[in-house]
Design an enzyme around this catalytic site. Structure first.
Site, mmCIF file in Angstrom:
data_model
loop_
_atom_site.group_PDB
_atom_site.id
_atom_site.type_symbol
_atom_site.label_atom_id
_atom_site.label_comp_id
_atom_site.label_asym_id
_atom_site.label_seq_id
_atom_site.Cartn_x
_atom_site.Cartn_y
_atom_site.Cartn_z
ATOM 1 N N LYS A 59 -7.465 -10.677 -7.250
ATOM 2 C CA LYS A 59 -8.440 -10.978 -6.208
ATOM 3 C C LYS A 59 -9.731 -10.205 -6.480
ATOM 4 C CE LYS A 59 -8.983 -10.671 -1.214
ATOM 5 N NZ LYS A 59 -8.397 -10.423 0.081
ATOM 6 N N LYS A 75 0.819 -1.216 0.000
ATOM 7 C CA LYS A 75 0.000 0.000 0.000
ATOM 8 C C LYS A 75 0.847 1.259 0.000
ATOM 9 C CE LYS A 75 -4.198 -1.673 2.265
ATOM 10 N NZ LYS A 75 -4.963 -1.639 3.512
ATOM 11 N N LYS A 92 -14.250 -4.869 -5.416
ATOM 12 C CA LYS A 92 -15.194 -3.911 -5.989
ATOM 13 C C LYS A 92 -14.465 -2.847 -6.814
ATOM 14 C CE LYS A 92 -19.105 -1.078 -4.737
ATOM 15 N NZ LYS A 92 -19.951 -0.577 -3.666
#
Ligand code: SF4
Length: 340
Positions: free
Chosen positions: A199, A120, A202
């Site tokens: 993966k 991240k 959304k």
């Protein structure tokens, strides 16, 4: 409703999901379906982790709606406020308070070693501290309820290890307070998106929202990537490399899965027909969720009551833990005031 105080001898489990709106197929297979099954055997606490969501940025104006939509999904799939505590993280400030206190026993090096932090942090020019400290809040989420176990995916195992380390370090420094929770790794494994590549997520648009109507489900499933070697309909396929086949395993029985594999290898069924079967089975499984969600959306106050009640019950447990922690850490200054 039970009192949530965990008076039974059942083991306590905690888990949560970030609110990004309605849950999707990956959430259902990887987490929600397991959580539903656990409700008879465990003392369950299910959270909507909005304090975590703020580390991902996003529009604050949309966050409350996303929390509501996820709460509807939770209850629609069968998370049961009669058998579990269902609540929103920011309603129970003890999570963030305990996270701050855990800063005292968590080495920065341990946080920097987290795989998710490494991934991240590359997305930021200046990395917010919340990205680094995120696993401390996760540890607090779990330990504030003295949870015995946490249902997680393989990708979260490292965070549970850190939670166990934090519990150990705290216990060593301040006395035995926290259990070392066990990770309960699901059998679903990594659920790949319809692109067959990443993966299910959304934000990548490679999934199916669980409350979709049948035609919307088909619109998504028909785009699913299949065996790239099966170019023409009469090319034999390889189910073992096809993500549609993997998804059939979650929605069809053993006989169907075998039939799909046989027909694929023999090229007796085309990919479009194969996806039709998958789409119909997903639609059938999700039909009761759509019906329940429609009821909940027609009665939003019921959703609010479930979350308010859950927060009250969660807060009672969490405050008990915090009272103990503050005392152990010397954060009860009144004890230092001489009598008289
Ligand atoms: Fe995949 Fe089904 Fe096509 Fe075989 S027939 S490649 S399992 S979609």
């Amino acid at each position: 409703m039970n009192d949530g105080a965990g008076s039974s001898r059942k083991k306590r489990v905690f888990s949560g999901m970030q609110p990004s709106g309605e849950a999707h197929l990956g959430n259902y297979l990887g987490a929600l379906s397991r959580w539903v099954d656990m409700q008879d055997d465990f003392d369950c606490i299910w959270c909507i982790v909005d304090d975590h969501a703020i580390t991902a940025g996003g529009d604050p104006a949309e966050l409350p709606g996303h929390v509501f939509d996820l709460a509807v999904s939770y209850v629609a799939v069968g998370l049961d406020p009669e058998r579990a505590i269902i609540f929103v993280q920011s309603d129970v400030h003890q999570h963030t308070e305990l996270a701050w206190l855990f800063n005292a026993v968590t080495p920065v090096g341990d946080l920097e070693r987290m795989t998710q932090f490494k991934d991240k942090s590359q997305r930021f020019e200046s990395v917010p501290a919340g990205i680094l400290n995120y696993p401390i809040l996760q540890a607090a989420d779990i330990l504030v309820y003295k949870s015995d176990a946490v249902p997680v995916g393989e990708d979260q195992k490292q965070h549970i290890e850190l939670t166990r380390d934090i519990a150990r370090k705290f216990n060593a420094a301040y006395g035995d307070t926290f259990p070392e929770p066990e990770p309960l790794i699901g059998r679903a494994g990594r659920i790949l998106g319809l692109d067959g590549d990443a993966k299910m997520s959304k934000s990548l648009g490679n999934t199916v929202p669980i409350l979709s109507e049948p035609d919307e489900i088909w619109e998504r499933v028909r785009t699913a990537v299949t065996d790239p070697q099966r170019v023409r309909r009469d090319d034999p396929g390889r189910p073992e490399v096809c993500n549609v086949f993997a998804l059939h395993g979650h929605f069809g029985d053993a006989a169907l899965v075998e039939d799909v594999a046989t027909q694929c290898r023999a090229a007796t069924r085309g990919c479009v027909d194969c996806k039709r079967i998958l789409s119909e089975n997903i639609s059938k499984r999700f039909a009761p969720f759509r019906a329940r969600a429609a009821e909940l959306k027609a009665k939003p106050t019921l959703v609010r009551e479930i979350l308010d009640d859950g927060a009250n019950r969660a807060r009672a447990i969490a405050e008990e833990t915090l009272r103990e922690v503050r005392e152990r850490m010397g954060l009860d200054w009144r004890r230092g005031v001489p009598n008289g």
